[in-house]
Design a protein around this motif. Structure first.
Motif, PDB file in Angstrom:
ATOM      1  N   ARG A  54     -44.689 -24.528 -19.070  1.00 22.81           N
ATOM      2  CA  ARG A  54     -45.443 -25.771 -19.255  1.00 22.81           C
ATOM      3  C   ARG A  54     -46.321 -26.070 -18.045  1.00 22.81           C
ATOM      4  NH1 ARG A  54     -43.561 -29.394 -23.254  1.00 22.81           N
ATOM      5  NH2 ARG A  54     -41.819 -28.557 -24.499  1.00 22.81           N
ATOM      6  N   ASP A  55     -45.784 -25.846 -16.855  1.00 24.53           N
ATOM      7  CA  ASP A  55     -46.559 -26.084 -15.640  1.00 24.53           C
ATOM      8  C   ASP A  55     -47.763 -25.144 -15.575  1.00 24.53           C
ATOM      9  OD1 ASP A  55     -44.795 -28.046 -14.911  1.00 24.53           O
ATOM     10  OD2 ASP A  55     -43.706 -26.818 -13.448  1.00 24.53           O
ATOM     11  N   ALA A  56     -47.565 -23.899 -16.012  1.00 27.21           N
ATOM     12  CA  ALA A  56     -48.668 -22.932 -15.986  1.00 27.21           C
ATOM     13  C   ALA A  56     -49.781 -23.348 -16.943  1.00 27.21           C
ATOM     14  CB  ALA A  56     -48.147 -21.541 -16.347  1.00 27.21           C
TER      15      ALA A  56
ATOM     16  N   LEU B   1     -49.099 -16.562 -22.834  1.00 24.56           N
ATOM     17  CA  LEU B   1     -48.887 -16.375 -21.403  1.00 24.56           C
ATOM     18  C   LEU B   1     -48.140 -15.072 -21.141  1.00 24.56           C
ATOM     19  CD1 LEU B   1     -48.048 -19.621 -22.170  1.00 24.56           C
ATOM     20  CD2 LEU B   1     -48.363 -19.780 -19.684  1.00 24.56           C
ATOM     21  N   GLY B   2     -48.330 -14.541 -19.937  1.00 24.19           N
ATOM     22  CA  GLY B   2     -47.588 -13.370 -19.477  1.00 24.19           C
ATOM     23  C   GLY B   2     -47.054 -13.624 -18.082  1.00 24.19           C
ATOM     24  N   ARG B   3     -45.947 -12.976 -17.764  1.00 19.88           N
ATOM     25  CA  ARG B   3     -45.346 -13.141 -16.441  1.00 19.88           C
ATOM     26  C   ARG B   3     -45.918 -12.081 -15.517  1.00 19.88           C
ATOM     27  NH1 ARG B   3     -41.686 -16.526 -14.800  1.00 19.88           N
ATOM     28  NH2 ARG B   3     -40.296 -16.092 -13.053  1.00 19.88           N
ATOM     29  N   ASP B   4     -46.531 -12.507 -14.437  1.00 18.22           N
ATOM     30  CA  ASP B   4     -47.216 -11.598 -13.519  1.00 18.22           C
ATOM     31  C   ASP B   4     -46.828 -11.958 -12.094  1.00 18.22           C
ATOM     32  OD1 ASP B   4     -48.956  -9.864 -12.252  1.00 18.22           O
ATOM     33  OD2 ASP B   4     -50.731 -11.091 -12.609  1.00 18.22           O
ATOM     34  N   GLY B   5     -46.141 -11.025 -11.415  1.00 18.43           N
ATOM     35  CA  GLY B   5     -45.741 -11.283 -10.029  1.00 18.43           C
ATOM     36  C   GLY B   5     -44.813 -12.463  -9.878  1.00 18.43           C
ATOM     37  N   GLY B   6     -43.960 -12.669 -10.877  1.00 20.52           N
ATOM     38  CA  GLY B   6     -43.005 -13.770 -10.804  1.00 20.52           C
ATOM     39  C   GLY B   6     -43.573 -15.103 -11.252  1.00 20.52           C
ATOM     40  N   ARG B   7     -44.827 -15.114 -11.704  1.00 24.15           N
ATOM     41  CA  ARG B   7     -45.439 -16.373 -12.142  1.00 24.15           C
ATOM     42  C   ARG B   7     -45.988 -16.215 -13.552  1.00 24.15           C
ATOM     43  NH1 ARG B   7     -49.714 -18.494  -7.902  1.00 24.15           N
ATOM     44  NH2 ARG B   7     -49.579 -20.243  -9.363  1.00 24.15           N
ATOM     45  N   TRP B   8     -45.984 -17.298 -14.305  1.00 23.80           N
ATOM     46  CA  TRP B   8     -46.559 -17.296 -15.633  1.00 23.80           C
ATOM     47  C   TRP B   8     -48.061 -17.559 -15.534  1.00 23.80           C
ATOM     48  CZ3 TRP B   8     -44.026 -15.587 -19.701  1.00 23.80           C
ATOM     49  CH2 TRP B   8     -42.637 -15.635 -19.713  1.00 23.80           C
ATOM     50  N   ARG B   9     -48.845 -16.740 -16.270  1.00 26.58           N
ATOM     51  CA  ARG B   9     -50.288 -16.903 -16.285  1.00 26.58           C
ATOM     52  C   ARG B   9     -50.778 -16.897 -17.731  1.00 26.58           C
ATOM     53  NH1 ARG B   9     -52.160 -16.242 -11.142  1.00 26.58           N
ATOM     54  NH2 ARG B   9     -50.811 -15.069  -9.710  1.00 26.58           N
ATOM     55  N   VAL B  10     -51.750 -17.766 -18.028  1.00 31.16           N
ATOM     56  CA  VAL B  10     -52.311 -17.835 -19.375  1.00 31.16           C
ATOM     57  C   VAL B  10     -53.181 -16.611 -19.619  1.00 31.16           C
ATOM     58  CG1 VAL B  10     -53.873 -19.111 -20.892  1.00 31.16           C
ATOM     59  CG2 VAL B  10     -52.233 -20.354 -19.460  1.00 31.16           C
ATOM     60  N   THR B  11     -52.954 -15.948 -20.755  1.00 30.17           N
ATOM     61  CA  THR B  11     -53.721 -14.754 -21.111  1.00 30.17           C
ATOM     62  C   THR B  11     -54.611 -14.962 -22.334  1.00 30.17           C
ATOM     63  OG1 THR B  11     -51.877 -13.939 -22.459  1.00 30.17           O
ATOM     64  CG2 THR B  11     -51.953 -13.233 -20.150  1.00 30.17           C
ATOM     65  N   GLY B  12     -54.398 -16.042 -23.060  1.00 31.36           N
ATOM     66  CA  GLY B  12     -55.218 -16.277 -24.245  1.00 31.36           C
ATOM     67  C   GLY B  12     -54.974 -17.648 -24.840  1.00 31.36           C
ATOM     68  N   ASP B  13     -55.936 -18.090 -25.659  1.00 27.08           N
ATOM     69  CA  ASP B  13     -55.868 -19.420 -26.280  1.00 27.08           C
ATOM     70  C   ASP B  13     -56.600 -19.335 -27.609  1.00 27.08           C
ATOM     71  OD1 ASP B  13     -55.847 -22.208 -26.774  1.00 27.08           O
ATOM     72  OD2 ASP B  13     -57.797 -22.401 -25.806  1.00 27.08           O
ATOM     73  N   ARG B  14     -55.985 -19.800 -28.666  1.00 28.45           N
ATOM     74  CA  ARG B  14     -56.609 -19.768 -29.982  1.00 28.45           C
ATOM     75  C   ARG B  14     -56.080 -20.924 -30.817  1.00 28.45           C
ATOM     76  NH1 ARG B  14     -53.410 -14.434 -32.329  1.00 28.45           N
ATOM     77  NH2 ARG B  14     -51.316 -15.373 -32.412  1.00 28.45           N
TER      78      ARG B  14
END
Length: 373
Positions: free
Chosen positions: A37-39, A99-112
Motif C-alpha cells: 500500500r505504501d508503494a 507490483l514486483g519486489r525489487d531489492g527488498g522493496r515493492w515497486r509498481v510495474t503496471g497500471d490498468r
C-alpha cells in the motif's frame, strides 16, 4: 502421572510453538500488505509523465485490496482525480495496480483498468490535448486539426446551450475523441453496435449536484460522416445534456430530455420539420399519426432505426410546439419541474393542461407541419 497427563505435558511445547508461529503470521502479512500500500501511495502522488498535458488535480489511488504471490502483488484501487476547471467533484476509476519486489522493496510495474471496469482514455494511447474557449478536447489517435475543429464546434455549442438553458451550469465541456468506434465503446463499457451511426454521446449521472463534469464522447467514424451543420447540431444536443444534467432525474421523461436537447440544437436555425423529421413525416403521410408522446423505451438503441428516428423527431417537435405555443420560458420551467413532480402536475403548473391536452396539441402540430409532402 497418568499417561494422558504425560502426553499433554510433552505436547505443550509443540502447541506453544504452533500458537506463537500462528500469532506471528498475521503480523508479517500485515507488514507486507502495508508495504504494498505504501508503494502504491508513493508511486501515485503525481500523475504519470505521459499525462503531463492534461490539466489534472487531486490525483490519487485509494487501495481497497491487496493480493500477493511471492515477489509479485496486485492492488485493487480507486483512482480519484479532477480535470482542473471542469470537474466540481473527483472523477473515479476502478484500477488494478501490479507490483514486483525489487531489492527488498515493492515497486509498481503496471497500471490498468480493473477487470470489468471501463478504461480511461489514456489507457488507449498517448493523449493529445486541445483547449478551447469553453472546451477541453482530449484525443487518442487523432490529428491536431481534427481535435481543433471539434474544439471550435464545442466552443459554439456551449453558448447555444446556455441560450436555451438559462439555469446554472459550468458553461464548459470536456470532449473525448477515441481512435475508433470500438475504442469509444470500451470507454463507455457497452457494445460497439449500440453506437454505430451515432456522432457522439454524453456520460454523466442525472440529478447530481456535485458530480464530475459530463464527458461528451465522440464516435470518430460517425462524426466523419456528418456535415458541418450536422456536427454543430450533434454537439449542441450533447452539450445541452451537460447543461441540464443537474435538473434531470430518473423522473424526467426521455421525450422531454431528448426533445429539449434537439430543440436547443435547432433553435434559431433555418431547419424545417420536413427536413429534420423525415421518418416521422413519412409515417404521418401514411396516416400513421402517433397516438402518444414517445415512451422511454422508444429511445433504446439496437432496435428498429426507423422507429428510433421517429421517437427523436417526435420529441423535438413536441418541445418545439411547446415553445411556440406557450413560450421558451414555459418549456424550461416544464423541464425543471418534470424532474421533481409527476408529468400531470408539471404540465398543469407550467402549461395549464394535462397529458391528454398536450398530446392533442402535439398531434395537431404534426398534421400541420408534416402532412404535406
Amino acid at each position: 502421572m497418568s499417561p494422558v497427563r504425560r502426553l499433554l505435558v510433552r505436547a505443550l511445547p509443540l502447541l506453544l510453538s504452533v500458537l506463537l508461529a500462528g500469532c506471528g503470521a498475521p503480523a508479517a502479512h500485515d507488514t507486507a500488505e502495508r508495504d504494498v500500500r505504501d508503494a502504491v501511495a508513493a508511486w501515485s502522488r503525481t500523475p504519470p509523465a505521459q499525462l503531463a498535458g492534461i490539466p489534472l488535480e487531486g490525483w490519487g489511488y485509494e487501495v481497497s485490496a491487496v493480493r500477493r504471490d511471492g515477489a509479485q502483488a496486485t492492488a485493487r484501487a480507486e483512482l480519484h482525480y479532477r480535470l482542473t476547471g471542469y470537474d466540481a467533484a473527483p472523477a473515479g476509476s476502478a484500477r488494478e495496480v501490479r507490483l514486483g519486489r525489487d531489492g527488498g522493496r515493492w515497486r509498481v510495474t503496471g497500471d490498468r483498468a480493473a477487470p470489468g471496469a471501463p478504461p480511461q482514455l489514456w489507457d488507449q494511447g498517448p493523449v493529445e490535448v486541445v483547449r478551447g474557449a469553453h472546451s477541453l478536447v482530449l484525443g487518442v489517435g487523432q490529428d491536431a486539426g481534427t481535435l481543433s475543429a471539434i474544439a471550435a464546434d464545442a466552443d459554439r455549442a456551449v453558448p447555444a446551450a446556455s441560450a436555451a438553458w438559462p439555469g446554472p451550469w459550468a458553461g464548459r465541456v470536456v470532449v473525448l475523441v477515441p481512435g475508433s468506434l470500438d475504442r469509444m465503446a470500451e470507454l463507455l463499457g457497452r457494445p460497439a453496435a449500440e453506437y454505430r451511426g451515432m456522432g457522439a454521446v454524453t456520460t454523466g449521472r442525472v440529478g447530481a449536484a456535485a458530480a464530475p463534469a459530463d464527458r461528451v464522447v465522440v464516435n470518430p467514424e460517425g462524426w466523419a460522416e456528418l456535415s458541418t451543420a450536422g456536427r454543430g447540431v450533434i454537439l449542441t444536443h450533447e452539450v445541452t445534456h451537460v447543461a441540464t444534467r443537474a435538473a434531470t432525474t430518473a423522473r424526467t421523461p426521455l421525450w422531454l430530455s431528448e426533445g429539449f436537447a434537439d430543440w436547443a440544437a435547432y433553435r434559431g436555425g433555418a431547419t424545417t420539420p420536413q427536413q429534420a423529421a423525415p421518418a416521422l413525416g413519412r409515417a404521418v403521410r401514411r396516416g400513421e399519426l402517433p397516438g402518444a408522446l414517445p415512451a422511454d423505451e422508444a429511445f433504446a438503441f439496437g432496435g428498429d432505426p426507423e422507429a428510433l428516428a421517429r421517437a427523436y423527431e417526435g420529441a423535438w417537435l413536441a418541445c418545439r410546439m411547446i415553445a411556440a405555443k406557450w413560450g421558451d420560458a414555459a418549456l424550461v420551467r416544464l423541464y425543471e419541474l418534470a424532474g421533481r413532480k409527476s408529468p400531470a402536475a408539471a404540465l398543469e403548473e407550467t402549461l395549464g393542461t394535462g397529458p391528454a391536452g398536450l398530446t392533442a396539441a402535439w398531434q395537431a402540430s404534426l398534421r400541420e407541419e408534416l402532412a404535406a409532402p
